[in-house]
Design a protein around this motif. Structure first.
Motif, PDB file in Angstrom:
ATOM      1  N   HIS A 121       0.917  -1.361   0.043  1.00 14.90           N
ATOM      2  CA  HIS A 121      -0.039  -0.086  -0.094  1.00 14.90           C
ATOM      3  C   HIS A 121       0.805   1.155  -0.002  1.00 14.90           C
ATOM      4  CE1 HIS A 121      -3.442  -2.392   1.366  1.00 14.90           C
ATOM      5  NE2 HIS A 121      -4.125  -1.564   0.624  1.00 14.90           N
ATOM      6  N   LEU A 124      -1.842   7.125  -2.945  1.00 15.32           N
ATOM      7  CA  LEU A 124      -2.335   7.105  -4.469  1.00 15.32           C
ATOM      8  C   LEU A 124      -1.336   8.230  -5.193  1.00 15.32           C
ATOM      9  CD1 LEU A 124      -3.808   6.574  -7.102  1.00 15.32           C
ATOM     10  CD2 LEU A 124      -5.785   7.923  -5.925  1.00 15.32           C
ATOM     11  N   GLY A 127       1.735   6.991  -6.021  1.00 16.34           N
ATOM     12  CA  GLY A 127       1.662   6.059  -7.192  1.00 16.34           C
ATOM     13  C   GLY A 127       1.379   6.901  -8.640  1.00 16.34           C
ATOM     14  N   GLU A 133      -0.467   2.446 -12.942  1.00 17.28           N
ATOM     15  CA  GLU A 133      -1.696   2.142 -13.435  1.00 17.28           C
ATOM     16  C   GLU A 133      -2.464   1.149 -12.203  1.00 17.28           C
ATOM     17  OE1 GLU A 133      -2.907   1.103 -17.223  1.00 17.28           O
ATOM     18  OE2 GLU A 133      -1.323   2.556 -18.342  1.00 17.28           O
ATOM     19  N   TYR A 134      -3.496   1.774 -11.951  1.00 16.85           N
ATOM     20  CA  TYR A 134      -4.332   1.111 -10.866  1.00 16.85           C
ATOM     21  C   TYR A 134      -5.866   0.705 -11.241  1.00 16.85           C
ATOM     22  CZ  TYR A 134      -1.108   2.543  -7.390  1.00 16.85           C
ATOM     23  OH  TYR A 134       0.115   2.913  -6.891  1.00 16.85           O
ATOM     24  N   LEU A 137      -9.101   1.396  -9.314  1.00 12.85           N
ATOM     25  CA  LEU A 137      -9.087   2.694  -8.744  1.00 12.85           C
ATOM     26  C   LEU A 137     -10.493   3.103  -8.975  1.00 12.85           C
ATOM     27  CD1 LEU A 137      -8.060   4.554  -6.913  1.00 12.85           C
ATOM     28  CD2 LEU A 137      -7.119   5.878  -9.058  1.00 12.85           C
ATOM     29  N   VAL A 242      -3.374   2.762  -1.707  1.00 12.55           N
ATOM     30  CA  VAL A 242      -3.628   1.715  -2.755  1.00 12.55           C
ATOM     31  C   VAL A 242      -2.519   0.830  -3.247  1.00 12.55           C
ATOM     32  CG1 VAL A 242      -5.311   3.383  -4.334  1.00 12.55           C
ATOM     33  CG2 VAL A 242      -2.564   3.432  -4.533  1.00 12.55           C
ATOM     34  N   THR A 243      -2.964  -0.490  -3.570  1.00 15.70           N
ATOM     35  CA  THR A 243      -2.244  -1.358  -4.272  1.00 15.70           C
ATOM     36  C   THR A 243      -2.998  -1.759  -5.568  1.00 15.70           C
ATOM     37  OG1 THR A 243      -3.347  -3.291  -3.717  1.00 15.70           O
ATOM     38  CG2 THR A 243      -1.560  -2.316  -2.056  1.00 15.70           C
ATOM     39  N   THR A 244      -2.661  -2.506  -6.480  1.00 18.02           N
ATOM     40  CA  THR A 244      -3.079  -2.650  -7.935  1.00 18.02           C
ATOM     41  C   THR A 244      -4.639  -3.345  -7.540  1.00 18.02           C
ATOM     42  OG1 THR A 244      -1.826  -4.504  -8.146  1.00 18.02           O
ATOM     43  CG2 THR A 244      -1.468  -2.688  -9.444  1.00 18.02           C
ATOM     44  N   THR A 247      -7.960  -0.402  -2.328  1.00 25.61           N
ATOM     45  CA  THR A 247      -8.052   0.992  -2.155  1.00 25.61           C
ATOM     46  C   THR A 247      -8.662   1.342  -1.181  1.00 25.61           C
ATOM     47  OG1 THR A 247      -8.649   0.719  -4.783  1.00 25.61           O
ATOM     48  CG2 THR A 247      -8.970   3.192  -3.424  1.00 25.61           C
TER      49      THR A 247
END
Lengths: 418, 418
Positions: A121, A124, A127, A133-134, A137, A242-244, A247
């Protein structure tokens, strides 16, 4: 060891506190050997400690009585910890998948114990600056906003449950928001700053733009006077981890009953800031062209999915307790479509207006964003900022002329190529 | 004698209470011989006792825990006495010339002791039915509304002082208002009534009018969600006591932070109801033609004087504490004119919308007005009511097309001759 008054945390005090607090000790497996404690707060408003023990982990956040970056001359009520904790719990109940769990709240110590959002995490905003890219999201954020906003509005609640006096007290943070977003950027203020000298004329132009001031007054009035839903109040890309796959929305200390568009606009406005900052990061090896396309797609999807999910909740609960549109009155399909269109059009235009206001204040107001700040060459940064600023001014003034998010995205692209 | 719990008043209890309460005893000259006590409340919501002693006088009002006319099935919180007393004091501070002085408040007994408005003060509505002209009415009411609304809005107050949580609690009375004004008339409700069978089709037409429902939803949302000023909340012509020289506003138990137009509209809407009722009273000897001209003049003057006084207060305090339009931002005449025009246009359209909603609910909702009720012949009453209803529907739907009160008055005359 007793904690009967406020004491700023240090590592020693924190360890004693954890041992003395069963709900937190349990989260750490009640074992206090092999502890790892790390202070990660930016130190401006709060202490944030990550606690990792062999048997578990948690985050401890403590509110300080002022904004450290500006100095003790700008005090901030520590009650914000209470509002943050309340809203984390209320929004968490409505949308547990995107809000970290609260384990413990201590009003005297202004201290919240909550879930540690483990690596990978990241914030955002960082990132987005890194060009990651997420793919989920828009899906996630639209779901979070649809649920938290719908379920705390009169579309779902009875009037009695809606007008809760609980959040009336969060005036000090609202007042701060009013000043930094709706006032300072439009007048001479010691706190304002911008990329000088490049944007001197741009900042000045804002201070003499009557139409812009007329529009910002309308939004300020909505912000101060419209008790629409329990909003996060500071939903920029720095308030999302976030991670992929995951959220998580954090930091609702500015939450209060306010206009929904302020949340949706904050998120979308910050995505647009990210978009305009990308050219400033593109020379660092990666080509950002495709990434910019992804940001625009995410902006579109966020609004469109939000619209779909929000109206689906409305349909689902149309004979629920909500008092805004009683089914006995709004009893035919034509009428239901009419009210829904009117409501969602208004919310869309609020979203664009508040989003634009949030963009402007990040370029000529007191608090800037890393998306631009991390562009080292000032002239390059100023070019990015000017495009964003010009787009935001148009969005604020002409927001009612946009009929859908596709038209907004086209306008973003147009301003980018100017 | 101790009063440590709520006890409904009777004459005996009242006398003991007055003797035991120094602030009230003093107003009666501390002499308790030759007392005269009269209960004058309509008994629906409250007891109202007039106390006249040789050494002075007062009125004692006590809130009962339900609406008696509907039955104990419709309970009403007694907290309304607290809100009534608070607002009498706050509005009285802002406009002492038109608000009776509060001598005493007892939260447990839900009891307010206040100035007795001596004869020839009568309820304005009764004066209007009797065809009495009040040459100072527009002057006085415009002054009362301008002062109480301006000074409790963000045009004068700081955000911190505005968002007082004190009135958040008055939800129960707001909920009642929402039901009887914004919901019941637009659906089938056991509480609704109208002059049947004459208005059966008219009442039905309201329940199937999609455009009307769309507009009433917008007003309901403003009523529930817009925290604009400390409004009276029930400012009809039954809440005003008058002589030809004096105008006194009473009964603010429905007060809360809401939209200003709800007060101005209530007053003007009830004047329009009076206008349309006059033909029903004209056969009682007096010709009401000239009186109708006076009512129209009073409607015009009320709005125009309100506009003048309200904007004059705004000018007077333009560098005051108000946070809506900071002088540093709204720093040129063009802009000041622009914001003022926008604000006053919005307030005008709110006034017309809320005024129309108040008219409609008095003809097809639960609570009617004596202006019509006292017209004995049902067919004659129905003719008057239908004209008022048709005008109100047009006003609600087309309110944004009116640019000034003169156009509204012309429309009233047009509907009267149809």
């Amino acid at each position: 060891m007793a904690f009967d008054g406020f004491r700023p945390l240090d590592e020693k005090i924190l360890v004693e506190y954890l041992k003395a607090t069963p709900s937190l000790a349990a989260k750490l497996g009640n074992k206090f050997d092999g502890f790892e404690i790390k202070e990660v707060g930016d130190g401006n408003l709060n202490f944030v400690y990550i606690v990792i023990a062999p048997g578990g982990s948690c985050v401890i956040k403590q509110a300080l009585p002022y904004i450290r970056c500006i100095g003790e001359s700008w005090p901030m009520t520590q009650d914000r910890a209470y509002f943050e904790s309340s809203t984390l719990q209320e929004h968490g109940r409505l949308c547990p998948e995107h809000v970290p769990e609260v384990y413990h709240f201590d009003r005297t110590m202004c201290l919240i114990g909550m879930r540690y959002l483990e690596p990978p995490h990241i914030i955002l905003r960082k990132g987005l600056i890194a060009g990651i890219e997420y793919p989920l999201l828009a899906e996630h954020m639209s779901g979070y906003m649809a649920k938290t906003l719908f379920y705390t509005s009169l579309l779902y609640l009875t009037t009695t449950n809606h007008k809760i006096s609980r959040y009336c007290g969060n005036v000090e943070l609202c007042k701060h928001t009013e000043q930094v977003i709706f006032s300072d950027p439009y007048k001479v203020s010691e706190y304002n700053r911008w990329t000088t000298p490049y944007l001197d004329a741009d900042a000045e132009a804002i201070r003499v733009d009557n139409i812009l001031k007329l529009e910002i007054a309308e939004l300020k009035s909505k912000f101060s006077e419209r008790v629409q839903a329990l909003i996060h109040g500071d939903l920029h890309t720095g308030s999302v981890m976030v991670t992929t796959e995951s959220t998580q929305v954090i930091d609702p200390e500015f939450s209060f009953y306010g206009p929904m568009g302020f949340d949706v606009g904050a998120f979308i406005g910050n995505l647009i800031l990210s978009y305009f900052s990308q050219d400033g990061h593109s020379n660092e090896g990666a080509d950002r062209k495709l990434y910019k396309v992804w940001i625009l797609k995410t902006i579109s999807e966020t609004w469109n999915l939000f619209h779909t999910k929000f109206t689906a909740l409305w349909d689902k609960h149309k004979d629920g307790p909500g008092e805004a549109y009683l089914l006995e009155i709004y009893n035919n399909l034509d009428l239901q479509l009419l009210i829904k269109k009117k409501y969602m059009d208004d919310l869309f235009h609020d979203t664009l207006g508040f989003g634009a206001a949030k963009m402007i204040r990040r370029i000529v107001g007191v608090a800037h964003v890393e998306d631009f700040e991390w562009i080292k060459e000032a002239n390059k940064r100023a070019d990015c900022e000017r495009k964003a600023l010009n787009f935001a001014k148009t969005l604020l003034k002409d927001r009612r002329q946009f009929h859908n998010i596709g038209e907004v995205v086209s306008a973003i692209e147009l301003f980018d190529t100017r």
